[in-house]
Design a protein around this motif. Structure first.
Motif: not given
Length: 313
Positions: A27-39
């Motif tokens: 998934g990714h950052d949905r709170i601040n809409n900052l970049p990056g994909e995280f497992q």
């Protein structure tokens, strides 16, 4: 900080399990809409979910901007006092979000106190309060209201041993890079018989099973661990705490926010705005749905839980 300077690290299960994990989601950052994909992975041995790889402690500040919503939502607001009817309705609709055992006021520490509204509430009830807050801006806001707040991570703060009667941490344990070490440190600061009250998202809930990476309470990468009642109990016990109760909070707020993420992804923006609504609309909706939240809580299926643990006498 540019995205290409964010350093990531991979760490094993903090409970010391053998290195064997299963991927769960990305998934990714949905709170601040900052970049990056995280497992998110699940430990094969104990079942603890964690974000891996994750931002290092030095890089993590990028995902906590000054307008990070929890900082803004905990400002101390002056009140002239609520009427008796309003207080009665509030007690009737108690969500158990910040429930603590019945204790005589003493010395209290809040870990992750943000801008200090809970410190303010407890001070008005007779507690001697202090806090720890990672954000310099939020900590400064709390200090402006006269409260002693240490700025920095839990790892960076030193307090006297056995001085605290109550420690609280509302939606904070999942943010720690080393929650086991943090819980052991809190154990050392607590008096024998002292209580620890924590709230965390419930990754065993139906919400998580339904929405997965769109689950509002997932909050990647700020949330580094994703607990179930079983895994948080194991972690607390390994740190020395005795778990007395797990209260499933009577809230369905994450359910609607998660549905909003799903509708947003589908491009159904008008329906998303209707589901998520304005803050005043959401309050009324949650009040109407409170009976359903109570039923879901009985079966352990709401998205948040509050855990009480005690240091043995």
């Amino acid at each position: 900080m540019a995205n290409n300077t964010i350093e990531l690290e991979s760490r094993p299960c903090p409970l010391g399990c053998p290195s064997a994990d299963q991927p769960v989601l990305t998934g990714h950052d949905r709170i601040n809409n900052l970049p990056g994909e995280f497992q998110v992975v699940r430990c094969d041995s104990c079942g603890l979910l964690r974000t891996d790889p994750r931002p290092t402690p030095a890089s993590m500040g990028f995902y906590y901007p000054d307008d990070y919503p929890p900082y803004l939502g905990t400002q101390v607001k002056s009140r002239n006092g609520s009427g008796g009817l309003k207080r009665w309705i509030k007690s009737l609709l108690d969500t158990k979000a910040q429930a603590i055992p019945e204790l005589q006021p003493g010395r209290m520490l809040e870990v992750g106190c943000a801008s200090g509204n809970y410190l303010h509430k407890m001070a008005n009830q007779g507690w001697q309060v202090k806090g720890i807050e990672y954000s310099p801006q939020a900590a400064a806001s709390a200090r402006e209201n006269g409260y002693q707040v240490h700025t920095g991570s839990l790892e960076s703060v030193d307090l006297d041993a056995s001085e605290l009667d109550l420690i609280t941490g509302w939606m904070v344990l999942e943010h720690l890079h080393d929650p086991l070490m943090g819980l052991k440190k809190l154990y050392g600061w607590a008096k024998p018989g002292a209580y620890l009250a924590l709230s965390v998202p419930n990754a065993a809930s139906l919400e998580f099973k339904l929405f997965q990476s769109r689950w509002f309470a997932l909050q990647l990468p700020n949330h580094l661990y994703h607990f179930t009642p079983e895994t948080i109990t194991k972690l607390l016990q390994q740190a020395g705490w005795e778990v007395e109760a797990v209260h499933h909070q009577r809230v369905l707020s994450s359910l609607f926010s998660s549905l909003g993420y799903l509708l947003q992804e589908r491009g159904w923006h008008r329906l998303e705005r209707w589901v998520v609504g304005r803050p005043s609309d959401k309050v009324r909706l949650y009040q109407l749905l409170y009976p359903f939240a109570c039923v879901a809580a009985i079966f352990g299926q709401t998205g948040r839980m509050t855990v009480w643990a005690k240091k043995p006498d």
